[in-house]
Design an enzyme around this catalytic site. Structure first.
Site, PDB file in Angstrom:
ATOM      1  N   GLY D 154      -0.555  -0.741   3.994  1.00  0.00           N
ATOM      2  CA  GLY D 154      -0.186  -1.816   4.495  1.00  0.00           C
ATOM      3  C   GLY D 154       1.656  -1.459   5.363  1.00  0.00           C
ATOM      4  N   CYS D 155       2.437  -2.907   6.497  1.00  0.00           N
ATOM      5  CA  CYS D 155       3.497  -2.227   6.308  1.00  0.00           C
ATOM      6  C   CYS D 155       4.618  -1.642   5.651  1.00  0.00           C
ATOM      7  CB  CYS D 155       4.151  -3.612   6.623  1.00  0.00           C
ATOM      8  SG  CYS D 155       3.906  -5.285   5.893  1.00  0.00           S
ATOM      9  N   PHE D 156       4.743  -2.864   4.384  1.00  0.00           N
ATOM     10  CA  PHE D 156       6.110  -2.280   3.637  1.00  0.00           C
ATOM     11  C   PHE D 156       5.688  -0.264   3.576  1.00  0.00           C
ATOM     12  CE2 PHE D 156       6.164  -6.552   1.802  1.00  0.00           C
ATOM     13  CZ  PHE D 156       7.353  -6.933   2.805  1.00  0.00           C
ATOM     14  N   THR D 159       6.286   1.985   6.359  1.00  0.00           N
ATOM     15  CA  THR D 159       6.910   2.462   6.899  1.00  0.00           C
ATOM     16  C   THR D 159       8.166   3.401   5.569  1.00  0.00           C
ATOM     17  OG1 THR D 159       7.103   0.081   7.685  1.00  0.00           O
ATOM     18  CG2 THR D 159       9.246   1.026   7.968  1.00  0.00           C
ATOM     19  N   GLY D 323       2.647  -0.685  10.765  1.00  0.00           N
ATOM     20  CA  GLY D 323       1.985  -1.837  10.023  1.00  0.00           C
ATOM     21  C   GLY D 323       0.884  -2.329   9.423  1.00  0.00           C
TER      22      GLY D 323
END
Lengths: 351, 351, 351, 351
Positions: D154-156, D159, D323
């Protein structure tokens, strides 16, 4: 033009419409960016003014005077109005085969007297004005194909002319009773350092501007009058809404000959049946500006008012795409004989 | 009422208009909050539903049925329409001297047949309907002073009725030719979990809703017809703009008797000369919704259209204050004989 | 000072902190605005620069040189740093009893050498610097009461010093291991026409700025070192978030002596028990910046990290109120012996 | 796979990651959407849930149980976690050659015990878990090429893992001292009707959530520990910012072996030198989330803190693209042997 790529210059590349031209041209299979100009930023890499292009090979920004007019096939002019006409005149003298898509207002009014009235000074390139074509592809497609200089219309006018002209032409509405209440996102106001465009001045609120006397009225007059075959004037009010992109125009019209919303819907649906960039919503459905964001689309809705004989026509575009740079590239495609949708198939970015 | 504080109940205190009533009442020198109801949150401290009130002494939330009607002098009803009429009827039977300021639509239409037509069911408290006063203070001040039940109007109607009724009454505009293009912030849609009010569904975009058939039209009809002394209908379109607060209404009107924008401006300026909450901008100036945010103010502008005989009237309020809870308290002040501005002198929060 | 109202001047009244001072002072029962200065707008009515004040009697804007220093009891200086020290020096010479609340950074660093290091030029009013008091009311209340010149701290520093200093003083955290990750709304960047503050440059996105070298670090150093009784330096990163108002600071701290989140919570709760403007949330609860908007409040939360010995302290204020103009008025209240909350009881405007 | 198009199913197509998959797949030259599922909206045309696709030919929405597993080559699972593992297990039994890119958290933790600890129930498809590959293309490219089931992160996590893992692997930073302060746009919270995601609840403000105990921590632990070759835990705080898209992560790290910001910059620049979707900004420059909006890019910046040995690493992606859906398609490209950038070359939409 053969399969070779068209060599393109973007004049005024540091503004929002310039950036949007670059975004679209970089993924256009038949175009190659050869020159980017920006007076204040000359000498800077393009990613300095638009960091989203970090890592992408692009020409360095140069001053307008450094442009080699012979090295490009077409220039997009995203320059301030008033100066554009002088720039184009100069370039056309140097490079007679060079094509122009002008995103400013300089060549949009066919009548130089009207231009002088609305812009406060005589036109500086009257002879070019005479050959310029108003670049609304869905209406002037054939003329655009043969044009050297296209005056690509802006966001308010594109959105509302496409909504209203077919209705006037069909004799379905009273051309003297058109009211346009339009709302624009903030990019429509450009990228200059203006106090009244600071985030905290414009977020969390809404207001009208240019009420009663907005320069784009002159284009509505011109196009509505052409459609009506007699002079007509419309009422138009622009509003600034706290969003980056989007034109949302609410049109209040009065039908003629007993027509209702269904007839108006049919006129528009027929007019746009084969148009790749216009989506006609079913009768009674209402578009939203966010659903065209980033795309070259126009979404159109028609709803009956409870007051008999009154109809509400709703139209929305992305002011930077169909209302500026996307339409400019659509014009370019026509001028070069490319497929009209080439480089313009990006879908809307929602949310 | 003597110098003692009025004892207040807020029914439906967990919504936005409820929270705004609490914000204003907590700083009102003549009011004391005695009861707060919220069905789903009964038993919770108020700061649980509105954390901005952390540390402030307030009654715990209770269910409506737990309300002691005899312990309060006045209740504000910030409940859903439809159920409110039943609730008020019940309370009025239990406590005949209890006063009501209703923020729902239940008692706004004087004609029960009209209510039934627009809301789809017969009115459940027709006898109370008969005594209810439409709570637009600037217009019905004297009646409100004597009322037991005031139907406080909402944001769209307050804003546009105050802009238009004085002009109709003065015979300055054609009452059959009024077009209202209104834009509201998101709090106007309430605090319920609706898919179409999620941040990402509504930010960065704009759209119309309820086009052609919006319930608030019935109030425009009622008030405009009263002013015109004959039945009139207006065209009204609501839009949702990506901001929390604010109503911004753009009115397109047609003058009568050769009047121009100056005359319309004068009519409105005269009408509101002594009103504490109405600011008339100089002729030609345009208000912004952000400049009334958080205040009980209405700002009004009048601009001439270039089309002769047409004028654009611009009006803006904070939908939660003058368009809801502030006006409700203004009504309460009148009903109790308090100074009308008591508790309502907060200045706008800009930016 | 008797019951008479304090006569106030606001220098730099056209910026956001100036406007916020006027908003608060207009409803302050013991203050009267006697002078408003703004160089570029001198001669204009105040409603020209802040239309929310339309219809309110206020002095016309004048140039700084037109200020009659003898006619006011206190001036708020909302001027750019660097020039403020010269202005205050000049006024203090003309009017030795005049009091000053300076909202700039000019008198916040007690050590002139430190000032020179961070601001790049020698301090121009070293003798005034010596008497200036750092205007953090919850910490320096007694000194402020007797001060002639108060250096009212800004938004980042107020928020984080109030969150961290009690913990350092109590020996509960390692002063060498404080990390401050702070997010600010756009008004924190002021009202000047800067390209990078245009709506479309900053909406719909987030970024850090001044990373690694931000001038406000010097104030953290000063206050944290005073609390630790030895020199300490903190890590601080500022971010710009797409909202008008609000500071939201996330602090990563390391406990000492085996303390956990409960102990840290207790230290802060004890420290702020009687403070009217500080709300301590229950252990584990997280504040939101929107719940202090428009108020002079600070909301504080303490949450345990899953990494033992690490705790996250969350603090939020409205950068224009507790982080600027509200705190400046809180300082004024102390300097004049007024009740400390006078004129500062507005509740947060949410939503 | 030959030049034929891959036949694709999107499970959970009515959410934001589903919509983004459709946006990207529609312009992917090697993919064809064969099935779209959405339980609540089964039977509806896709443009009903995402009006931006009006006029585009797409399969009607069906229930999951209606999916013909044999008719597709690969499914993207944009379903809630917990149920996804059961769905994939069932489909894998029916269609053993079917490939899966799972956007949920169900197969991201290699250790079933860890899964049970963080998600509160035993994993329902442990044998599939064993073969699942963590779909971070820049790190696990070779394994992904051969995988049948990819757990797309996912995004968190995407990144911050991409920002931190190369630094841990290079021994340049202390893996026990990593602090991640991350800010996300609202689409990261999904499209369900949640009170706390209403526009007015989240606009104009900022707050942390899941502080101290966020499920994504488990993935940081897994990947950072793998890189460090010993168990490590990081501190992570998520914040919700008032914007649609964007992850902006600020990392506070401590260097090892006397390294400074230059060395860290060099490690990352070397690691990502040939990566098409990662842009390394020059040392000291700071990225902005808006400059990756709509693109599959990660922009990375490295800045020295003034505290020696401390460095700030800044990373930003579009949470819905790199993400979520963009990375999922990047995984698909690898799994099918397509060029990795196929269908992912859209440039960022700024502003």
């Amino acid at each position: 033009m053969s399969e070779a790529k068209a060599k393109i210059g973007v004049l005024g590349a540091s503004g929002y419409t310039g950036g949007e031209l670059v975004r679209l041209l970089l993924r256009h299979p038949r175009a190659e960016i050869k020159a980017l100009t920006a007076e204040r930023h000359a000498g800077a890499p393009y990613a300095k003014v638009f960091p989203q292009f970090a890592g992408i090979a692009l020409p360095e920004l140069v001053k307008l005077e450094q442009l080699d007019a012979g090295a490009v096939d077409l220039v997009f002019c995203a320059l301030p109005h008033g100066t554009t006409q002088v720039v184009i005149k100069g370039l056309a003298e140097k490079a007679p085969t060079l094509k122009f898509v002008d995103l400013s207002a300089d060549f949009r009014l066919a009548d130089p007297a009207l231009y002088e009235k609305w812009y406060g000074h005589p036109h500086q390139a009257v002879e070019l004005q005479a050959e310029a074509v108003y670049g609304l592809c869905e209406i002037y497609r054939d003329k655009i194909r043969k044009a050297r200089l296209v005056a690509s219309p802006g966001c308010f006018t594109t959105t509302s002319i496409l909504a209203i002209v077919p209705l006037i032409e069909a004799g379905a509405i009273d051309p003297d009773q058109v009211i346009i209440d339009s709302k624009t996102g903030m990019t429509g106001a450009g990228r200059a350092e203006k106090h009244n465009m600071l985030f905290s001045e414009v977020s969390e609120g809404l207001h009208a501007y240019g009420v009663g006397h907005h320069r784009h009225m002159s284009e509505f007059d011109q196009e509505f009058s052409l459609a009506a075959k007699r002079p007509v004037v419309a009422t138009f009010t622009a509003h600034l809404a706290p969003m980056n992109r989007g034109i949302y125009a609410t049109h209040y019209v009065r039908t003629l000959g007993g027509a209702g919303a269904e007839q108006l819907h049919r006129v528009l649906a027929d007019f746009y049946r084969s148009e790749p960039f216009v989506q006609m919503l079913p009768l009674g459905e209402v578009p939203q500006s966010r659903h065209v964001r980033g795309s070259n689309n126009l979404q159109l809705g028609v709803v009956a008012d409870r007051v008999p004989g009154k109809v509400i026509v709703l139209a929305t575009t992305d002011n930077l795409v169909k209302g500026a740079s996307g339409q400019a590239i659509q014009n370019m495609n026509l001028m070069f004989g490319f497929p009209e949708t080439e480089g313009l198939t990006q879908l809307a970015l929602f949310p």
